[in-house]
Design a protein around this motif. Sequence first.
Motif, PDB file in Angstrom:
ATOM      1  N   ILE A 161      49.078  36.836  28.909  1.00  0.00           N
ATOM      2  CA  ILE A 161      48.397  37.191  30.162  1.00  0.00           C
ATOM      3  C   ILE A 161      49.307  36.843  31.340  1.00  0.00           C
ATOM      4  N   ARG A 162      49.632  37.837  32.143  1.00  0.00           N
ATOM      5  CA  ARG A 162      50.439  37.609  33.345  1.00  0.00           C
ATOM      6  C   ARG A 162      49.603  36.970  34.444  1.00  0.00           C
ATOM      7  N   THR A 163      50.253  36.139  35.233  1.00  0.00           N
ATOM      8  CA  THR A 163      49.646  35.619  36.451  1.00  0.00           C
ATOM      9  C   THR A 163      50.236  36.389  37.627  1.00  0.00           C
ATOM     10  N   VAL A 164      49.385  36.838  38.558  1.00  0.00           N
ATOM     11  CA  VAL A 164      49.866  37.639  39.687  1.00  0.00           C
ATOM     12  C   VAL A 164      49.346  37.076  41.002  1.00  0.00           C
ATOM     13  N   VAL A 165      50.083  37.394  42.060  1.00  0.00           N
ATOM     14  CA  VAL A 165      49.725  36.978  43.419  1.00  0.00           C
ATOM     15  C   VAL A 165      49.186  38.197  44.154  1.00  0.00           C
ATOM     16  N   THR A 166      48.002  38.077  44.731  1.00  0.00           N
ATOM     17  CA  THR A 166      47.413  39.224  45.435  1.00  0.00           C
ATOM     18  C   THR A 166      46.759  38.800  46.748  1.00  0.00           C
ATOM     19  N   ALA A 167      46.623  39.774  47.617  1.00  0.00           N
ATOM     20  CA  ALA A 167      45.875  39.606  48.874  1.00  0.00           C
ATOM     21  C   ALA A 167      45.424  40.988  49.310  1.00  0.00           C
ATOM     22  N   SER A 168      44.464  41.027  50.202  1.00  0.00           N
ATOM     23  CA  SER A 168      43.963  42.315  50.678  1.00  0.00           C
ATOM     24  C   SER A 168      44.872  42.874  51.770  1.00  0.00           C
ATOM     25  N   PRO A 169      44.937  44.207  51.903  1.00  0.00           N
ATOM     26  CA  PRO A 169      45.737  44.803  52.988  1.00  0.00           C
ATOM     27  C   PRO A 169      45.305  44.293  54.364  1.00  0.00           C
ATOM     28  N   ASP A 170      44.004  44.082  54.574  1.00  0.00           N
ATOM     29  CA  ASP A 170      43.530  43.596  55.868  1.00  0.00           C
ATOM     30  C   ASP A 170      44.055  42.195  56.161  1.00  0.00           C
ATOM     31  N   TYR A 171      44.085  41.347  55.142  1.00  0.00           N
ATOM     32  CA  TYR A 171      44.581  39.983  55.341  1.00  0.00           C
ATOM     33  C   TYR A 171      46.071  39.989  55.686  1.00  0.00           C
ATOM     34  N   ASP A 228      36.779  38.311  44.845  1.00  0.00           N
ATOM     35  CA  ASP A 228      35.961  38.934  45.888  1.00  0.00           C
ATOM     36  C   ASP A 228      36.279  38.346  47.259  1.00  0.00           C
ATOM     37  N   ALA A 229      36.562  37.036  47.300  1.00  0.00           N
ATOM     38  CA  ALA A 229      36.937  36.411  48.566  1.00  0.00           C
ATOM     39  C   ALA A 229      38.273  36.946  49.060  1.00  0.00           C
ATOM     40  N   ALA A 230      39.192  37.208  48.134  1.00  0.00           N
ATOM     41  CA  ALA A 230      40.476  37.791  48.520  1.00  0.00           C
ATOM     42  C   ALA A 230      40.295  39.217  49.037  1.00  0.00           C
ATOM     43  N   VAL A 231      39.448  39.992  48.374  1.00  0.00           N
ATOM     44  CA  VAL A 231      39.162  41.357  48.834  1.00  0.00           C
ATOM     45  C   VAL A 231      38.566  41.325  50.234  1.00  0.00           C
ATOM     46  N   ALA A 232      37.784  40.307  50.525  1.00  0.00           N
ATOM     47  CA  ALA A 232      37.162  40.170  51.849  1.00  0.00           C
ATOM     48  C   ALA A 232      38.140  39.687  52.914  1.00  0.00           C
ATOM     49  N   GLY A 233      39.376  39.389  52.510  1.00  0.00           N
ATOM     50  CA  GLY A 233      40.397  39.027  53.487  1.00  0.00           C
ATOM     51  C   GLY A 233      40.467  37.560  53.829  1.00  0.00           C
ATOM     52  N   LEU A 234      40.027  36.690  52.912  1.00  0.00           N
ATOM     53  CA  LEU A 234      40.013  35.264  53.224  1.00  0.00           C
ATOM     54  C   LEU A 234      41.300  34.546  52.858  1.00  0.00           C
ATOM     55  N   GLY A 235      42.188  35.209  52.091  1.00  0.00           N
ATOM     56  CA  GLY A 235      43.426  34.546  51.724  1.00  0.00           C
ATOM     57  C   GLY A 235      44.092  35.176  50.515  1.00  0.00           C
ATOM     58  N   ALA A 247      40.801  45.489  41.033  1.00  0.00           N
ATOM     59  CA  ALA A 247      40.963  45.497  42.489  1.00  0.00           C
ATOM     60  C   ALA A 247      42.342  46.021  42.877  1.00  0.00           C
ATOM     61  N   ILE A 248      43.363  45.706  42.089  1.00  0.00           N
ATOM     62  CA  ILE A 248      44.702  46.245  42.347  1.00  0.00           C
ATOM     63  C   ILE A 248      44.687  47.761  42.176  1.00  0.00           C
ATOM     64  N   ASP A 249      44.033  48.224  41.112  1.00  0.00           N
ATOM     65  CA  ASP A 249      43.955  49.655  40.843  1.00  0.00           C
ATOM     66  C   ASP A 249      43.218  50.385  41.962  1.00  0.00           C
ATOM     67  N   GLU A 250      42.176  49.754  42.491  1.00  0.00           N
ATOM     68  CA  GLU A 250      41.380  50.368  43.554  1.00  0.00           C
ATOM     69  C   GLU A 250      42.057  50.275  44.914  1.00  0.00           C
ATOM     70  N   GLY A 251      43.090  49.430  45.035  1.00  0.00           N
ATOM     71  CA  GLY A 251      43.783  49.277  46.305  1.00  0.00           C
ATOM     72  C   GLY A 251      43.151  48.270  47.241  1.00  0.00           C
ATOM     73  N   THR A 252      42.093  47.582  46.788  1.00  0.00           N
ATOM     74  CA  THR A 252      41.472  46.566  47.640  1.00  0.00           C
ATOM     75  C   THR A 252      42.260  45.261  47.629  1.00  0.00           C
ATOM     76  N   LEU A 253      43.148  45.103  46.634  1.00  0.00           N
ATOM     77  CA  LEU A 253      44.106  44.008  46.614  1.00  0.00           C
ATOM     78  C   LEU A 253      45.496  44.585  46.363  1.00  0.00           C
ATOM     79  N   VAL A 254      46.491  43.921  46.927  1.00  0.00           N
ATOM     80  CA  VAL A 254      47.883  44.323  46.769  1.00  0.00           C
ATOM     81  C   VAL A 254      48.617  43.210  46.032  1.00  0.00           C
ATOM     82  N   GLU A 255      49.379  43.580  44.995  1.00  0.00           N
ATOM     83  CA  GLU A 255      50.171  42.566  44.294  1.00  0.00           C
ATOM     84  C   GLU A 255      51.417  42.252  45.111  1.00  0.00           C
ATOM     85  N   LEU A 256      51.639  40.966  45.348  1.00  0.00           N
ATOM     86  CA  LEU A 256      52.797  40.507  46.101  1.00  0.00           C
ATOM     87  C   LEU A 256      53.881  40.024  45.139  1.00  0.00           C
TER      88      LEU A 256
END
Length: 304
Positions: A161-171, A228-235, A247-256
């Motif tokens: 299982i990979r670990t990934v870093v994500t955040a929302s475009p709004d954040y 869900d908190a990340a999708v909401a732009g909290l961090g 969420a990555i597939d839907e574009g609500t989170l972006v992998e960094l």
Amino acid sequence: MSRYEELEAFVRTIESGSFTAAAKQLRVAKSAISRRISELEARLGTQLIIRTTRKLSLTESGQALFQRATMLLSDWEEAEGAASQSAKDLSGRIRIAAPLSFGISYLGAAIIDFTKNHPDVSFDIDFSDRKVDLVAEGMDLAVRIGDLPDSGLIARKVAPIRTVVTASPDYLKDKPAVKTPEDLQALSELRYSGRAKTVWTYKGPHGQSGTIELPSALTASNGDFLRDAAVAGLGVTIQPIFILCDAIDEGTLVELLPDYRWSDINAYAVYPPTRHLSVRVRAFVDFLVARYSGIPPWELEAKA
């Protein structure tokens, strides 16, 4: 009272550590467990268990019997299974513990498919992020994710299982561009409280490695909430890919920093060394390993 019931009560009491836990496993009264063990001791003419107010301990005779009785009970179960069904006609109950997010998103579907193929197998499932004591709670096995401590449990790797870093475009829109792991330290982490370490280890595309620690915006014991908190732009949230792939597939989170690797982990099937794997449990573990071989479904979803 049958000799089998006496031995079963004895073994389950020692495995679980108490008369109460053994009674719960076997679905009988605590007094029945105590009576069965007393009758076993009377029949053998020796004390097997030293009972105190705080714990149970085995006598020398009890230790010798426990080792043999554990194998005998396992052999008995195997013999019954071989006599009553063919290898593809599995039956009986499997008690399993699994982490909530992985259990609901992926393991649940696997259990349903396995049950369709083997309708005489039933499951008793504990979906929870707490660490279940397999012996005390009478579980056949658990699916665990992450680094396994030296707990004495037997483990079989099910999937990477990979670990990934994500955040929302709004954040990210009003934040400096993230080009290196060190840039993440200017952002706030939505942290999983079940992880002992607050420092993250990374390895770069050219072999460079290092560690970083992000300031924490909030902590929680459930990865779905953190997503869900990340999708909401909290961090920023750093989590296993199976929680974040949709969420990555839907574009609500972006992998960094997708070219970096972050403390990758594995999913394991684990069971106590004293618990002999029945044919049905072994078949289910084999089924999981085969199901997640190659590219796991959460990686396919993240790339869809």
